[in-house]
Enzyme design. Sequence first.
Site, PDB file in Angstrom:
ATOM      1  N   SER A  48       7.110   0.902   8.771  1.00  0.00           N
ATOM      2  CA  SER A  48       6.022   1.873   8.561  1.00  0.00           C
ATOM      3  C   SER A  48       6.392   3.238   9.163  1.00  0.00           C
ATOM      4  O   SER A  48       5.774   3.707  10.120  1.00  0.00           O
ATOM      5  CB  SER A  48       4.713   1.328   9.120  1.00  0.00           C
ATOM      6  OG  SER A  48       4.948   0.570  10.270  1.00  0.00           O
ATOM      7  N   CYS A  83       0.846  -7.819 -12.950  1.00  0.00           N
ATOM      8  CA  CYS A  83       1.954  -7.665 -13.890  1.00  0.00           C
ATOM      9  C   CYS A  83       1.907  -6.248 -14.454  1.00  0.00           C
ATOM     10  O   CYS A  83       0.841  -5.675 -14.638  1.00  0.00           O
ATOM     11  CB  CYS A  83       1.951  -8.720 -14.975  1.00  0.00           C
ATOM     12  SG  CYS A  83       0.813  -8.490 -16.283  1.00  0.00           S
TER      13      CYS A  83
HETATM   14  P1  NAD Z   1       3.033  -2.682   7.865  1.00  0.00           P
HETATM   15  O1  NAD Z   1       2.531  -1.764   8.901  1.00  0.00           O
HETATM   16  O2  NAD Z   1       2.192  -3.830   7.437  1.00  0.00           O
HETATM   17  O3  NAD Z   1       4.447  -3.263   8.308  1.00  0.00           O
HETATM   18  C1  NAD Z   1       5.469  -2.455   8.840  1.00  0.00           C
HETATM   19  C2  NAD Z   1       6.479  -3.359   9.517  1.00  0.00           C
HETATM   20  O4  NAD Z   1       7.534  -2.550  10.042  1.00  0.00           O
HETATM   21  C3  NAD Z   1       5.877  -4.121  10.705  1.00  0.00           C
HETATM   22  O5  NAD Z   1       6.093  -5.489  10.502  1.00  0.00           O
HETATM   23  C4  NAD Z   1       6.625  -3.566  11.915  1.00  0.00           C
HETATM   24  O6  NAD Z   1       6.848  -4.558  12.898  1.00  0.00           O
HETATM   25  C5  NAD Z   1       7.930  -3.093  11.287  1.00  0.00           C
HETATM   26  N1  NAD Z   1       8.629  -2.052  12.035  1.00  0.00           N
HETATM   27  C6  NAD Z   1       8.161  -0.865  12.501  1.00  0.00           C
HETATM   28  N2  NAD Z   1       9.147  -0.168  13.099  1.00  0.00           N
HETATM   29  C7  NAD Z   1      10.260  -0.923  13.012  1.00  0.00           C
HETATM   30  C8  NAD Z   1      11.602  -0.743  13.420  1.00  0.00           C
HETATM   31  N3  NAD Z   1      11.998   0.367  14.045  1.00  0.00           N
HETATM   32  N4  NAD Z   1      12.495  -1.730  13.165  1.00  0.00           N
HETATM   33  C9  NAD Z   1      12.124  -2.871  12.551  1.00  0.00           C
HETATM   34  N5  NAD Z   1      10.858  -3.091  12.147  1.00  0.00           N
HETATM   35  C10 NAD Z   1       9.946  -2.123  12.350  1.00  0.00           C
HETATM   36  O7  NAD Z   1       3.427  -1.760   6.622  1.00  0.00           O
HETATM   37  P2  NAD Z   1       3.652  -2.185   5.090  1.00  0.00           P
HETATM   38  O8  NAD Z   1       2.329  -2.379   4.438  1.00  0.00           O
HETATM   39  O9  NAD Z   1       4.645  -3.280   4.999  1.00  0.00           O
HETATM   40  O10 NAD Z   1       4.260  -0.845   4.509  1.00  0.00           O
HETATM   41  C11 NAD Z   1       5.570  -0.441   4.909  1.00  0.00           C
HETATM   42  C12 NAD Z   1       5.823   1.008   4.553  1.00  0.00           C
HETATM   43  O11 NAD Z   1       5.848   1.144   3.141  1.00  0.00           O
HETATM   44  C13 NAD Z   1       4.743   1.945   5.052  1.00  0.00           C
HETATM   45  O12 NAD Z   1       5.332   3.155   5.461  1.00  0.00           O
HETATM   46  C14 NAD Z   1       3.875   2.159   3.861  1.00  0.00           C
HETATM   47  O13 NAD Z   1       3.213   3.389   3.925  1.00  0.00           O
HETATM   48  C15 NAD Z   1       4.905   2.143   2.748  1.00  0.00           C
HETATM   49  N6  NAD Z   1       4.334   1.714   1.474  1.00  0.00           N
HETATM   50  C16 NAD Z   1       5.193   1.402   0.489  1.00  0.00           C
HETATM   51  C17 NAD Z   1       4.716   1.037  -0.763  1.00  0.00           C
HETATM   52  C18 NAD Z   1       5.663   0.742  -1.882  1.00  0.00           C
HETATM   53  O14 NAD Z   1       5.250   0.535  -2.975  1.00  0.00           O
HETATM   54  N7  NAD Z   1       6.935   0.724  -1.659  1.00  0.00           N
HETATM   55  C19 NAD Z   1       3.348   0.966  -1.003  1.00  0.00           C
HETATM   56  C20 NAD Z   1       2.479   1.263   0.033  1.00  0.00           C
HETATM   57  C21 NAD Z   1       2.989   1.605   1.263  1.00  0.00           C
END
Ligand code: NAD
Length: 554
Positions: free
Chosen positions: A262, A410
Site C-alpha cells: 500500500s 468477469c
Molecule cells: P492493503 O492495505 O490491504 O494491503 C497492503 C499490504 O502491503 C499489507 O498486507 C501490508 O502488510 C503490505 N506492506 C506494506 N508495506 C510493505 C513493505 N514495505 N514490504 C512488504 N509488504 C508491505 O492494500 P491492498 O488492498 O492490497 O492494495 C494494495 C495497493 O494497491 C494499494 O496501494 C492500493 O491503493 C492499490 N490498489 C490497486 C488496485 C489494482 O487494481 N491494482 C486497486 C485498488 C487499489
Amino acid sequence: MLPISMGKKITAARGDRLRCKGWRQEAILRMLENNLENAEVPDELIIYGGTGKAARDWDCYDVIVKTLKELENDETLVIQSGKPVGVFRTWETSPRVVMANSNLVPHWSNWTKFYELEKQGLMMYGQMTAGSWCYIGTQGIIQGTYETFSSLAKKHYDSDLGGKIVLTGGMGGMGGAQPLAVKMAGGVCIDVDCDEKRIDRRVNIGFCDQKLFDVKETIALAENAKENKTAISIGLVGNCADVFPLLVKQGFKPDVVTDQTSAHDELNGYVPVGYYGDSLKDALTLRKNDPAEYIKRSMKSMMLHCKAMIEFQKNGSIVFDYGNNLRGQALKAGLKNAFDYPGFVPAYVRPMLCVGRGPFRWLSLSGDPEDIKRTDDLVIKLFPKDAILSNWITLAERYIPWEGLPARVCWLAYGDRMIFALAINDLVRKKEIGPIAITRDHLDSGSVASPYRETESMRDNSDAVADWPLLNALLNCAAGADSVQIHNGGGVGIGLSTHAGMVVVCDGTKATDERIKRVFTTDPGIGVIRHADAGYSEAIEVIHRSDLRDPMIP
Ligand code: NAD
C-alpha cells in the site's frame, strides 16, 4: 453509550427476509455488511487498501443501518465521507443512496490536509469499493489481475506464464489476488509481505499455497518450480525494501517484477525498511508516536524499493507498476528515474477499456452459491464466442473460494453488460435465482481519472482531466442506478485520482429492466466515448457499430 455494532462481528444477512422497505435498500445494506464480513481490519471499519473504510465511525455505521431500514422507495440517503447526512424525497427511479467520499477542493487535495480533517472527524478515506460498499473480497480483483498477467505473458512470451517467476509485494485485500492469479496463468509467484497474518489469511482461504520466512529457501523452491514448469505460489514474510535490493545484489533474475504494497499512503499504508514479522509491532509504535519520522523512513524505503525494481528491469526482467503509486512516492523522495518502468494500464489493459470492457461483478443477495453457478452457465451460454470469458469462468469455478456473499467478476464489454444484466433480472423474475446486485470496480472504462494508473499516457495527453468520472456518476444517477458514488484518491492516494462507482439491484421487476437498459448504456458508454475522444480507433469503431452517439464523431 457504546455504538450497538461496535465490537460485533458483522456478516451479511442471507435468505429472502427483507429488513428494509424494498430489495433495493436491502441489497445496499447487505453489501455494506458484506464489506465488513470481508474486511482486513473489521474492528476499525477498514475494508482494504491501506485505510479504505466503509463508514466514518461506528456511530455513523449504526445510523446508516437504521436509516436504510427506514428508507422509503422514493427517498435517497446521502453519505458524506462515511457519514449519513440527509434523506431526501426524490423519485422511485432515483438512486436510493448517493455518496461522496474523500473529496477535497483541488488546491488542498493532499494527504496532509486529509489527515488534518480526518483527525477532526470530518473525513474518511473511501479507497475505491470500500467507501462505496461494493467490495467483494480479494476475488473482486482477481480476474483483472489474471487478465493483466495473461496479457503480459501473451505480449512478451506469446504464451502463458508457464516456467516464469513473478516477484511481487503486498498480500492485502487487492494484492492478495496476485499469488492465485499468477498460478492460474501457469506461473510461479513469490509475494513478499511484511505482515505474516496477511499471508496466513490468503493461505487459509486458498489464494496462496504456502508461507515461508527464508529468502534462500524461497528462491530455491521457486527456481525448482520454474524448471519443472510447476505453477506454485509462495508468500515470503519480509519487507520489500529489504528483500528486493538483496535479491538484486545476489543476482537473482525474476522474469516479471511488480508490487502491490500500500505505497499510496506513506503513513498508514507502507511499512518502512527493516520492519517485518515480529518487528512489525515496532513500526506500528513508531507510526503512532512519531508520525513525521515514520513518513521520512517510509518515503526513503519506497525509493529503495522502486530503485531495486529499476535494477531488475536493467537486468532483463519485465517490470511494471501495479497501480499503487510506488513510482510517484519514489520520485517525491528524490529518485529521478522512478518512472522508468510503465504502469499496468497503458502496458496491458487499455485496449480492453477502449471497447468498454471492464470488471462487471455480481453478488447473490440470498447468499446461495448455486445462484452464482446458474449465472456462470448463463454468461457462457450468452457469449459462446468469447473464449477469454469461458476460460475465465472455468478457472474461477475451479480455483476461487467464496468470500462473504457468493459473487463473481468477469470482464464484459459495452453492449454485453446490458444483455447479461437483463438476462440475470429475467432469471430473478422467474424465481430461478434470488435477487442479485450488480456492481463493478471503480477501475473501469469511463469511471476514473488517475494519471499514474488508469489514465497514464493517454493518447491526447488528457491524463489529468477529471470531468469524465464525474460525468459518469451524473449519468448513472440520471439513468437510475441504485447507488452512485464519487471518490478521490483510490489506488494511488489523495489528490491523485477521481473515480466513481455504481450498483444496480436485480429484483426481477420490469422497472429494473428499464434501469438496466439505461445504466448499462451510460456506464460503459461514457467510457467508450472518453477513449474515442482521446483518439483511440478501437473506441471510435465501437461508436460506429453501436447505438452510442458522440456528436463530435461523424
Ligand atoms: P492493503 O492495505 O490491504 O494491503 C497492503 C499490504 O502491503 C499489507 O498486507 C501490508 O502488510 C503490505 N506492506 C506494506 N508495506 C510493505 C513493505 N514495505 N514490504 C512488504 N509488504 C508491505 O492494500 P491492498 O488492498 O492490497 O492494495 C494494495 C495497493 O494497491 C494499494 O496501494 C492500493 O491503493 C492499490 N490498489 C490497486 C488496485 C489494482 O487494481 N491494482 C486497486 C485498488 C487499489
